[in-house]
Design a protein around this motif. Structure first.
Motif, PDB file in Angstrom:
ATOM      1  N   TYR A 125       0.508  -1.135   0.054  1.00 46.15           N
ATOM      2  CA  TYR A 125       0.207  -0.062  -0.027  1.00 46.15           C
ATOM      3  C   TYR A 125       0.844   1.333  -0.035  1.00 46.15           C
ATOM      4  O   TYR A 125       0.712   2.278  -0.735  1.00 46.15           O
ATOM      5  CB  TYR A 125      -1.060  -0.120   1.136  1.00 46.15           C
ATOM      6  CG  TYR A 125      -1.666   1.208   1.382  1.00 46.15           C
ATOM      7  CD1 TYR A 125      -2.882   1.351   0.660  1.00 46.15           C
ATOM      8  CD2 TYR A 125      -1.545   1.989   2.441  1.00 46.15           C
ATOM      9  CE1 TYR A 125      -3.736   2.407   0.659  1.00 46.15           C
ATOM     10  CE2 TYR A 125      -2.797   3.011   2.493  1.00 46.15           C
ATOM     11  CZ  TYR A 125      -3.652   3.208   1.550  1.00 46.15           C
ATOM     12  OH  TYR A 125      -4.439   4.358   1.756  1.00 46.15           O
ATOM     13  N   GLN A 126       2.036   1.397   0.637  1.00 41.98           N
ATOM     14  CA  GLN A 126       2.830   2.527   1.017  1.00 41.98           C
ATOM     15  C   GLN A 126       3.596   2.603  -0.359  1.00 41.98           C
ATOM     16  O   GLN A 126       3.675   3.838  -0.844  1.00 41.98           O
ATOM     17  CB  GLN A 126       3.934   2.136   2.040  1.00 41.98           C
ATOM     18  CG  GLN A 126       3.561   2.088   3.518  1.00 41.98           C
ATOM     19  CD  GLN A 126       4.533   1.561   4.326  1.00 41.98           C
ATOM     20  OE1 GLN A 126       5.393   1.207   3.987  1.00 41.98           O
ATOM     21  NE2 GLN A 126       4.055   1.582   5.682  1.00 41.98           N
ATOM     22  N   ASP A 140       2.438   2.115  -3.363  1.00 42.10           N
ATOM     23  CA  ASP A 140       1.342   2.252  -4.293  1.00 42.10           C
ATOM     24  C   ASP A 140       1.030   1.111  -5.272  1.00 42.10           C
ATOM     25  O   ASP A 140       0.485   1.195  -6.338  1.00 42.10           O
ATOM     26  CB  ASP A 140       1.517   3.594  -5.104  1.00 42.10           C
ATOM     27  CG  ASP A 140       0.060   4.010  -5.663  1.00 42.10           C
ATOM     28  OD1 ASP A 140      -0.789   3.941  -4.929  1.00 42.10           O
ATOM     29  OD2 ASP A 140       0.259   4.642  -6.985  1.00 42.10           O
ATOM     30  N   SER A 157      -2.860  -0.522  -4.831  1.00 35.34           N
ATOM     31  CA  SER A 157      -3.516   0.907  -4.835  1.00 35.34           C
ATOM     32  C   SER A 157      -4.984   0.986  -4.774  1.00 35.34           C
ATOM     33  O   SER A 157      -5.913   1.029  -5.802  1.00 35.34           O
ATOM     34  CB  SER A 157      -3.060   1.359  -6.248  1.00 35.34           C
ATOM     35  OG  SER A 157      -3.395   2.616  -6.489  1.00 35.34           O
ATOM     36  N   THR A 166      -6.279  -5.063  -8.660  1.00 31.53           N
ATOM     37  CA  THR A 166      -5.262  -4.083  -8.332  1.00 31.53           C
ATOM     38  C   THR A 166      -4.065  -4.596  -8.274  1.00 31.53           C
ATOM     39  O   THR A 166      -2.990  -4.335  -9.109  1.00 31.53           O
ATOM     40  CB  THR A 166      -5.422  -3.591  -6.981  1.00 31.53           C
ATOM     41  OG1 THR A 166      -7.073  -2.906  -6.790  1.00 31.53           O
ATOM     42  CG2 THR A 166      -4.471  -2.442  -6.765  1.00 31.53           C
ATOM     43  N   ARG A 218      -1.230  -3.668 -10.868  1.00 28.55           N
ATOM     44  CA  ARG A 218      -0.152  -2.994 -10.381  1.00 28.55           C
ATOM     45  C   ARG A 218       1.216  -3.507  -9.886  1.00 28.55           C
ATOM     46  O   ARG A 218       2.109  -3.032 -10.022  1.00 28.55           O
ATOM     47  CB  ARG A 218      -0.473  -1.869  -8.987  1.00 28.55           C
ATOM     48  CG  ARG A 218      -1.600  -1.042  -9.404  1.00 28.55           C
ATOM     49  CD  ARG A 218      -1.118   0.253 -10.049  1.00 28.55           C
ATOM     50  NE  ARG A 218       0.028   0.923  -9.222  1.00 28.55           N
ATOM     51  CZ  ARG A 218       0.961   1.555  -9.746  1.00 28.55           C
ATOM     52  NH1 ARG A 218       1.014   1.682 -10.980  1.00 28.55           N
ATOM     53  NH2 ARG A 218       1.982   2.242  -9.165  1.00 28.55           N
ATOM     54  N   GLY A 276       5.979   6.466  -3.102  1.00 27.86           N
ATOM     55  CA  GLY A 276       5.569   5.357  -3.609  1.00 27.86           C
ATOM     56  C   GLY A 276       4.919   5.269  -4.964  1.00 27.86           C
ATOM     57  O   GLY A 276       4.387   4.424  -5.309  1.00 27.86           O
ATOM     58  N   LYS A 277       5.090   6.265  -5.750  1.00 29.06           N
ATOM     59  CA  LYS A 277       4.837   6.097  -6.995  1.00 29.06           C
ATOM     60  C   LYS A 277       6.084   5.713  -8.145  1.00 29.06           C
ATOM     61  O   LYS A 277       7.264   6.304  -7.900  1.00 29.06           O
ATOM     62  CB  LYS A 277       4.585   7.762  -7.428  1.00 29.06           C
ATOM     63  CG  LYS A 277       3.037   8.315  -6.639  1.00 29.06           C
ATOM     64  CD  LYS A 277       1.933   7.549  -6.696  1.00 29.06           C
ATOM     65  CE  LYS A 277       0.716   7.952  -5.818  1.00 29.06           C
ATOM     66  NZ  LYS A 277      -0.402   7.137  -5.909  1.00 29.06           N
TER      67      LYS A 277
END
Length: 243
Positions: A162-163, A165, A168, A220, A224, A240-241
């Motif tokens: 989650y951190q 991303d 997501s 997701t 991702r 995180g991107k």
């Protein structure tokens, strides 16, 4: 459903119920005392679930992107088998009148099964994402490095993804995912101080929510996580991107 079709459907249920009662009477007349002393014919002579209701392992591999998300065939198969069990449970609760404590316990087992599938997907993905870091000479100094605990513990794995991303999903969905996982972890018959029959959180609504969460997490991760498989996380920005 159209009125006439529903009428036929309900009438068929009545007939099926009467035949099941007749079968139990036959067994008792023969001296059996089910379920304590039981009798069963060969598998292909028993009552059958209609063909196609329980989806095939291949169906699940396609629907849940298992071939893309997972390497090990045994893991793919085990997740598919758990999904088949979910279909079987679905048949039982939708075709049979299940009530009282049995209904509660049935939904409890259905819920546990679905959360276990989510756990397997998340842990599989974080370990495959980590493969790229294992090849990096700077891994020990990288802030984005995935640690051992995150690779082995579902909650920490979910939080790390989650951190980054990669998992997501909206904040409220992530918080709810952790809550559902905690529900699963607190299920111990001996340690549960609450009467499980009166614990109304195990119901159709919770089960349906867990299924929707499974679909969200799977979609997701498919979108991702796969692009990060084998990629060094040093190439991911601190917030995180992906670059």
């Amino acid at each position: 459903m159209e009125k006439e079709n529903k009428k036929r459907y309900v009438e068929n249920n009545r007939i099926i119920s009467e035949l099941l009662i007749e079968n139990e009477k036959i067994l008792k007349d023969e001296g059996y005392n089910p379920p304590v002393i039981n009798f069963a014919v060969d598998g292909d002579e028993r009552v059958k679930i209609p063909a196609g209701y329980v989806r095939t392992t291949n169906d699940f591999c396609v629907d849940y992107h298992l071939s893309e998300l997972i390497i090990e065939n045994s893991t793919k198969k085990n997740i598919s088998y758990a999904l088949q069990l979910s279909d079987y449970y679905n048949f039982i609760v939708n075709r049979f009148y299940v009530w009282g404590s049995i209904e509660t316990m049935m939904y409890k087992q259905m819920f546990i099964n679905v959360i276990s599938i989510i756990e397997a997907l998340i842990l599989e993905c974080i370990n495959r994402v980590d493969d790229g870091c294992c090849k990096c000479k700077q891994a020990g100094k990288c802030e984005n490095k995935i640690n051992k605990y995150a690779r082995e513990n579902m909650k920490q794995a979910a939080e790390r993804l989650y951190q980054l991303d990669i998992l997501s999903i909206p904040d409220d969905k992530f918080e709810r995912l952790i809550e559902l996982y905690d529900y699963r972890n607190k299920i111990h018959i001996r340690l549960n101080e609450q009467n499980e029959y009166l614990d109304d959180k195990f119901n159709l609504q919770l089960y349906n929510e867990s299924i929707e969460m499974l679909k969200l997490v799977d979609a997701t991760l498919y979108e991702r996580a796969i692009p990060f498989y084998g990629v060094c996380m040093g190439f991911v920005k601190k917030e995180g991107k992906a670059n």
